[in-house]
Design a protein around this motif. Structure first.
Motif, short mmCIF file in Angstrom:
data_model
loop_
_atom_site.label_atom_id
_atom_site.label_comp_id
_atom_site.label_asym_id
_atom_site.label_seq_id
_atom_site.Cartn_x
_atom_site.Cartn_y
_atom_site.Cartn_z
N HIS A 1 33.53 -10.52 86.89
CA HIS A 1 32.28 -11.11 87.39
C HIS A 1 31.14 -10.44 86.63
CE1 HIS A 1 35.35 -11.36 90.54
NE2 HIS A 1 34.80 -12.51 90.87
N LEU A 2 30.55 -11.19 85.74
CA LEU A 2 29.57 -10.65 84.80
C LEU A 2 28.17 -11.06 85.21
CD1 LEU A 2 29.97 -9.00 82.14
CD2 LEU A 2 29.75 -11.17 80.91
N PRO A 3 27.25 -10.11 85.40
CA PRO A 3 25.88 -10.47 85.78
C PRO A 3 25.30 -11.52 84.84
CG PRO A 3 26.16 -8.11 85.94
CD PRO A 3 27.43 -8.65 85.31
N LEU A 4 24.53 -12.43 85.42
CA LEU A 4 24.05 -13.58 84.67
C LEU A 4 23.20 -13.20 83.47
CD1 LEU A 4 24.23 -16.64 84.68
CD2 LEU A 4 22.20 -16.73 86.10
N TRP B 1 30.96 -18.02 96.91
CA TRP B 1 30.11 -18.14 95.74
C TRP B 1 29.45 -16.80 95.49
CZ3 TRP B 1 29.35 -20.27 100.48
CH2 TRP B 1 28.25 -19.82 101.21
N HIS B 2 28.96 -16.61 94.29
CA HIS B 2 28.31 -15.36 93.90
C HIS B 2 27.44 -15.63 92.70
CE1 HIS B 2 31.42 -15.30 90.77
NE2 HIS B 2 32.30 -15.51 91.74
N ALA B 3 26.53 -14.71 92.42
CA ALA B 3 25.52 -14.95 91.39
C ALA B 3 26.05 -14.73 89.98
CB ALA B 3 24.30 -14.07 91.63
N GLN B 4 27.19 -14.08 89.84
CA GLN B 4 27.69 -13.74 88.51
C GLN B 4 28.44 -14.90 87.85
OE1 GLN B 4 28.24 -12.00 91.29
NE2 GLN B 4 28.07 -9.79 90.97
N VAL B 5 28.48 -14.86 86.53
CA VAL B 5 29.42 -15.68 85.76
C VAL B 5 30.80 -15.06 85.93
CG1 VAL B 5 30.11 -16.38 83.44
CG2 VAL B 5 27.70 -16.42 84.09
N GLU B 6 31.82 -15.89 86.08
CA GLU B 6 33.17 -15.36 86.27
C GLU B 6 34.07 -15.76 85.10
OE1 GLU B 6 36.82 -15.38 89.56
OE2 GLU B 6 34.76 -15.86 90.17
N VAL C 1 31.67 -8.71 95.80
CA VAL C 1 30.94 -9.28 94.67
C VAL C 1 29.69 -10.03 95.12
CG1 VAL C 1 32.31 -11.42 94.64
CG2 VAL C 1 31.18 -10.63 92.55
N GLU C 2 29.72 -10.62 96.32
CA GLU C 2 28.58 -11.43 96.76
C GLU C 2 27.32 -10.59 96.96
OE1 GLU C 2 32.49 -12.95 98.25
OE2 GLU C 2 31.39 -11.09 98.53
N GLY C 3 27.49 -9.34 97.34
CA GLY C 3 26.34 -8.53 97.70
C GLY C 3 25.73 -7.74 96.57
N VAL C 4 26.28 -7.84 95.36
CA VAL C 4 25.78 -7.04 94.24
C VAL C 4 25.55 -7.94 93.03
CG1 VAL C 4 26.67 -4.79 94.96
CG2 VAL C 4 28.19 -6.38 93.79
N PRO C 5 24.56 -8.82 93.09
CA PRO C 5 24.39 -9.84 92.03
C PRO C 5 24.07 -9.27 90.66
CG PRO C 5 22.50 -9.80 93.50
CD PRO C 5 23.56 -8.96 94.15
N ASN C 6 23.64 -8.04 90.59
CA ASN C 6 23.27 -7.46 89.30
C ASN C 6 24.30 -6.44 88.81
OD1 ASN C 6 21.42 -7.58 87.17
ND2 ASN C 6 20.41 -5.70 87.82
N GLN C 7 25.48 -6.46 89.42
CA GLN C 7 26.52 -5.52 89.02
C GLN C 7 27.74 -6.26 88.47
OE1 GLN C 7 27.57 -2.54 91.93
NE2 GLN C 7 25.46 -2.30 92.59
N ILE D 1 14.14 -12.51 82.85
CA ILE D 1 13.79 -13.10 84.14
C ILE D 1 14.93 -12.89 85.15
CG2 ILE D 1 13.53 -15.32 85.33
CD1 ILE D 1 11.83 -16.24 82.93
N CYS D 2 16.16 -13.16 84.70
CA CYS D 2 17.31 -12.98 85.58
C CYS D 2 17.44 -11.54 86.05
CB CYS D 2 18.59 -13.41 84.87
SG CYS D 2 18.73 -15.20 84.63
#
Length: 298
Positions: free
Chosen positions: A94-97, A40-45, A18-24, A193-194
């Motif tokens: 894990h939902l992209p922001l 940590w990761h960029a997605q909402v969980e 999950v950490e390596g695919v912030p837009n997936q 933007i995100c």
């Protein structure tokens, strides 16, 4: 194979994606794994617990989840599963922001989530178990229509939390007073933007390029993003880079300098500084601690 103690499962950070695919969108429907260290990761969980219990250490607060509990938190701050019951089973979406800004949540909830709070539904919905099982099937399918349908339904379910009792858990609330809500156009801009940042964070991008992608003025882009998320544009770009770098550090004997460059950081010093700020240790120490702790569990 991931190691187990008794009937409990241990999360293997070397296999995490999950950490390596912030837009997936990444989905885990399984027994939750106890984590040897925070990640940590960029997605909402989004978590829904089918059975058993799960205990989290979040940034400045703890969360105890039981069967039927539904929660939402932003994964950008370090978080860690400390313990589970032997019969625990959950789904972690894990939902992209970019989808976060589609949610029609009150601005105070949205802002506190972006600052590290956990939103916990106060009432159990008897239909959640069946719904999350179906959404799990849809989201893991190869049918984009089913995937999009599941995301739409999932967002509606999260929005419904505000109409019943709920809890917002965080370290403190005194510095998270709600401010005036941006209008819907502003939220749309933030979502765009995100998306642009998630697609381009490994390149040399600045506020002008980011604002240009949405056809708005850089000062307005910086202002509305900070107002809604609590982060500057640079901080969000760094978050995605750090999330990606975290994934690279756990895969093979890669050179730390190469990780910094591949993740979009312009220098090793900038990478080390940002990484220490988030993880509390250097990238090399982080990689060593993950591998040492994991090897000690096998």
């Amino acid at each position: 194979m991931e190691s187990k103690i008794g009937q409990k499962r241990y999360w293997n950070p070397l296999k995490s994606t999950v950490e390596g695919v912030p837009n997936q969108l990444v989905i885990s429907h399984e027994q939750p794994g106890i984590m040897p260290t925070a990640h940590w990761h960029a997605q909402v969980e989004i978590n829904y617990v089918f059975s058993g219990t799960v205990d989290y250490q979040m940034q400045g607060h703890c969360v105890h989840l039981e069967a039927g509990d539904l929660c939402l938190f932003w994964g950008g701050l370090p978080h860690q599963v400390l313990d589970t019951s032997e019969d625990a089973m959950f789904i972690a979406i894990h939902l992209p922001l970019v989808h976060f800004f589609r949610l029609r949540l009150p601005v105070d909830i949205q802002q506190r989530l972006m600052r590290g709070a956990t939103l916990l539904a106060g009432e159990h919905d008897q239909g959640d178990g069946r719904s999350f099982a179906r959404w799990s099937d849809y989201l893991r399918s190869d049918d984009p229509v089913k995937v999009n349908h599941a995301i739409d339904e999932l967002l509606l379910r999260i929005e419904r939390i505000q109409f019943d009792s709920y809890k917002l858990l965080d370290a403190a609330t005194t510095d998270t007073a709600p401010s005036e809500a941006p209008d819907r156009q502003s939220f749309q801009n933030i979502g765009e933007i995100c998306f642009y940042i998630a697609e381009n964070f490994r390149h040399d991008i600045d506020s002008s390029a980011i604002a240009s992608s949405v056809d708005i003025h850089p000062k307005y882009a910086m202002s509305v993003f900070k107002k809604s998320t609590g982060m500057t544009l640079n901080e969000y770009v760094s978050l995605l880079r750090l999330s990606y770098a975290q994934a690279l550090l756990l895969r093979g004997d890669v050179n730390v300098l190469q990780v910094a460059m591949d993740s979009g950081f312009g220098s090793l010093s900038a990478f080390n500084s940002s990484f220490r700020k988030l993880a509390g240790m250097s990238p090399s120490d982080y990689r060593r601690s993950i591998r040492d702790r994991h090897s000690g569990q096998c």
